[in-house]
Design a protein around this motif. Sequence first.
Motif, mmCIF file in Angstrom:
data_model
loop_
_atom_site.group_PDB
_atom_site.id
_atom_site.type_symbol
_atom_site.label_atom_id
_atom_site.label_comp_id
_atom_site.label_asym_id
_atom_site.label_seq_id
_atom_site.Cartn_x
_atom_site.Cartn_y
_atom_site.Cartn_z
ATOM 1 N N THR A 31 0.837 -1.198 0.000
ATOM 2 C CA THR A 31 0.000 0.000 0.000
ATOM 3 C C THR A 31 0.874 1.252 0.000
ATOM 4 O O THR A 31 2.042 1.205 0.376
ATOM 5 N N ARG A 32 0.245 2.353 -0.391
ATOM 6 C CA ARG A 32 0.946 3.641 -0.388
ATOM 7 C C ARG A 32 1.442 3.977 1.006
ATOM 8 O O ARG A 32 2.542 4.443 1.180
ATOM 9 N N SER A 33 0.587 3.719 2.019
ATOM 10 C CA SER A 33 1.006 4.123 3.365
ATOM 11 C C SER A 33 2.189 3.286 3.823
ATOM 12 O O SER A 33 3.089 3.790 4.493
ATOM 13 N N ALA A 34 2.248 1.992 3.421
ATOM 14 C CA ALA A 34 3.408 1.168 3.803
ATOM 15 C C ALA A 34 4.667 1.715 3.154
ATOM 16 O O ALA A 34 5.744 1.721 3.750
ATOM 17 N N LEU A 35 4.524 2.213 1.917
ATOM 18 C CA LEU A 35 5.691 2.781 1.231
ATOM 19 C C LEU A 35 6.082 4.097 1.892
ATOM 20 O O LEU A 35 7.247 4.365 2.131
ATOM 21 N N ASP A 36 5.071 4.905 2.240
ATOM 22 C CA ASP A 36 5.328 6.220 2.844
ATOM 23 C C ASP A 36 5.999 6.115 4.202
ATOM 24 O O ASP A 36 6.888 6.872 4.527
ATOM 25 N N THR A 37 5.518 5.149 5.017
ATOM 26 C CA THR A 37 6.024 5.080 6.390
ATOM 27 C C THR A 37 7.338 4.331 6.453
ATOM 28 O O THR A 37 7.893 4.119 7.516
ATOM 29 N N GLY A 38 7.814 3.894 5.297
ATOM 30 C CA GLY A 38 9.110 3.204 5.279
ATOM 31 C C GLY A 38 9.004 1.787 5.775
ATOM 32 O O GLY A 38 10.009 1.114 5.981
ATOM 33 N N SER A 39 7.784 1.285 5.989
ATOM 34 C CA SER A 39 7.663 -0.105 6.415
ATOM 35 C C SER A 39 7.728 -1.018 5.198
ATOM 36 O O SER A 39 7.290 -2.147 5.220
ATOM 37 N N ALA A 40 8.324 -0.474 4.129
ATOM 38 C CA ALA A 40 8.435 -1.244 2.888
ATOM 39 C C ALA A 40 9.210 -2.534 3.089
ATOM 40 O O ALA A 40 9.032 -3.492 2.371
ATOM 41 N N ASN A 41 10.088 -2.551 4.083
ATOM 42 C CA ASN A 41 10.876 -3.759 4.287
ATOM 43 C C ASN A 41 10.297 -4.598 5.426
ATOM 44 O O ASN A 41 10.943 -5.493 5.931
ATOM 45 N N GLY A 42 9.108 -4.240 5.864
ATOM 46 C CA GLY A 42 8.482 -4.919 7.004
ATOM 47 C C GLY A 42 8.461 -6.428 6.802
ATOM 48 O O GLY A 42 8.349 -6.916 5.691
ATOM 49 N N GLU B 269 5.704 9.185 -7.683
ATOM 50 C CA GLU B 269 6.100 8.295 -6.576
ATOM 51 C C GLU B 269 6.805 7.023 -7.039
ATOM 52 O O GLU B 269 7.457 6.347 -6.241
ATOM 53 N N THR B 270 6.624 6.673 -8.339
ATOM 54 C CA THR B 270 7.000 5.329 -8.785
ATOM 55 C C THR B 270 8.498 5.035 -8.681
ATOM 56 O O THR B 270 8.889 4.007 -8.129
ATOM 57 N N ALA B 271 9.336 5.942 -9.216
ATOM 58 C CA ALA B 271 10.776 5.640 -9.233
ATOM 59 C C ALA B 271 11.324 5.535 -7.812
ATOM 60 O O ALA B 271 12.073 4.594 -7.507
ATOM 61 N N SER B 272 10.934 6.455 -6.926
ATOM 62 C CA SER B 272 11.514 6.380 -5.582
ATOM 63 C C SER B 272 11.038 5.129 -4.857
ATOM 64 O O SER B 272 11.800 4.510 -4.105
ATOM 65 N N ALA B 273 9.780 4.716 -5.092
ATOM 66 C CA ALA B 273 9.287 3.488 -4.447
ATOM 67 C C ALA B 273 10.098 2.283 -4.929
ATOM 68 O O ALA B 273 10.573 1.476 -4.128
ATOM 69 N N LEU B 274 10.289 2.162 -6.244
ATOM 70 C CA LEU B 274 11.025 1.006 -6.779
ATOM 71 C C LEU B 274 12.498 1.044 -6.391
ATOM 72 O O LEU B 274 13.078 0.021 -6.017
ATOM 73 N N ASN B 275 13.087 2.238 -6.462
ATOM 74 C CA ASN B 275 14.509 2.342 -6.089
ATOM 75 C C ASN B 275 14.713 1.925 -4.630
ATOM 76 O O ASN B 275 15.685 1.277 -4.290
ATOM 77 N N GLY B 276 13.744 2.297 -3.788
ATOM 78 C CA GLY B 276 13.840 1.963 -2.366
ATOM 79 C C GLY B 276 13.682 0.480 -2.089
ATOM 80 O O GLY B 276 14.098 -0.013 -1.047
ATOM 81 N N LEU B 277 13.062 -0.239 -3.010
ATOM 82 C CA LEU B 277 12.842 -1.677 -2.796
ATOM 83 C C LEU B 277 13.835 -2.529 -3.577
ATOM 84 O O LEU B 277 13.888 -3.745 -3.406
ATOM 85 N N SER B 278 14.649 -1.897 -4.431
ATOM 86 C CA SER B 278 15.438 -2.673 -5.403
ATOM 87 C C SER B 278 16.389 -3.676 -4.741
ATOM 88 O O SER B 278 16.636 -4.737 -5.289
ATOM 89 N N HIS B 279 16.886 -3.352 -3.533
ATOM 90 C CA HIS B 279 17.817 -4.291 -2.881
ATOM 91 C C HIS B 279 17.136 -5.600 -2.491
ATOM 92 O O HIS B 279 17.790 -6.595 -2.232
ATOM 93 N N LEU B 280 15.797 -5.591 -2.452
ATOM 94 C CA LEU B 280 15.072 -6.813 -2.074
ATOM 95 C C LEU B 280 14.705 -7.666 -3.280
ATOM 96 O O LEU B 280 14.325 -8.823 -3.147
ATOM 97 N N LEU B 281 14.779 -7.083 -4.473
ATOM 98 C CA LEU B 281 14.213 -7.755 -5.650
ATOM 99 C C LEU B 281 15.227 -8.642 -6.362
ATOM 100 O O LEU B 281 16.404 -8.292 -6.460
ATOM 101 N N SER B 282 14.737 -9.756 -6.889
ATOM 102 C CA SER B 282 15.645 -10.630 -7.641
ATOM 103 C C SER B 282 15.741 -10.129 -9.083
ATOM 104 O O SER B 282 14.885 -9.378 -9.554
ATOM 105 N N ASN B 283 16.798 -10.591 -9.773
ATOM 106 C CA ASN B 283 16.976 -10.180 -11.175
ATOM 107 C C ASN B 283 15.913 -10.787 -12.076
ATOM 108 O O ASN B 283 15.766 -10.367 -13.217
#
Length: 314
Positions: free
Chosen positions: A31-42, A86-100
């Motif tokens: 969700t947007r709020s999970a991305l906003d609050t930085g709980s993206a890595n929750g 919002e899209t690029a910053s959200a994806l860039n912030g998650l990129s370390h978790l994503l597989s190739n």
Amino acid sequence: MNVVVLGNGAIGSLWAYHLKRFSTANVSIKTRSALDTGSANGTYACKNNFSFTSSHGLSLQIEYTLADQHSLQNADLIITCLKSTETASALNGLSHLLSNNVDIVLCHNGLGVYEALNNELKLNNRIYAMLTTHGCFRASKHHVIHTGLGHCDLGLLTSPADKMGDKENQQPAWLEFLNHSLPSVYWSDDIKAKQWLKLAINCVINPITAIHKINNGKVAENVFRQQIETVAEEVSIAACTQGIQLAPQDIVSTSLEVAKKTSKNTSSMLSDVLANRETEIANINGYICELATKYGFSAKANQSLFEQVKSLSA
Ligand code: PAF
């Protein structure tokens, strides 16, 4: 297949609903709020609900799983349905978790998002763009209504060299799966040209509706004609710098056609202004201004619209 939808706005909910109901995919939503609050890595996965009214008027309560670290690490496909801002910053912030191996679909208005993705994503993952004509809006925080059936166009933006095949091999295996869940999804070999046409229409309709607080239909009135022609001239030059041929008169006629066809609609930009949300002006007319600075052509009409919309939301 593990699918993560980034964003729980109208289009994110539209995809989550259809994938949950009409496919066997494991679907989770960030969700947007999970991305906003930085709980993206929750590391938690919990359930949530929203109600969805289909284009046939059928209302259903949909339970969905909130994406956690595990779902992101194991995703086969990520569909981003966030605003262009919002899209690029959200994806860039998650990129370390994503597989190739995860394929990423960008679904947003405007342009400039792909360029803002980090190199890790651009070099390792297949990145697609999806454009949609579905009519859909969020009636309240937990209720989304599908107001009009449309279609989606999907195409490849770039692919890591080792995953590059010939044109036929560029179509992903999951295209059919998306098409089955929410028909129709069409493959496009020239998605960039389609993105540019949509951008051109948005450069005309969105700021005029937002500044004058009018529905789309009013944009076709004569009083805006001169301004639309100048905007179209500048967009056409900007498109040319990117290898896209878009004649000014075609931009004018297509924009007026769309304005008339959607005459009663409130544009996304006017909706943002009315709801006091950030608009996507930076990725629409603002993108034309960026290209004007970079390539040295005049974009006064787009610059003026950009500034007026900026001052509305300031
Ligand atoms: O952004 C929007 O609202 C739409 O893309 C468009 C084409 C202006 C029609 O409402």
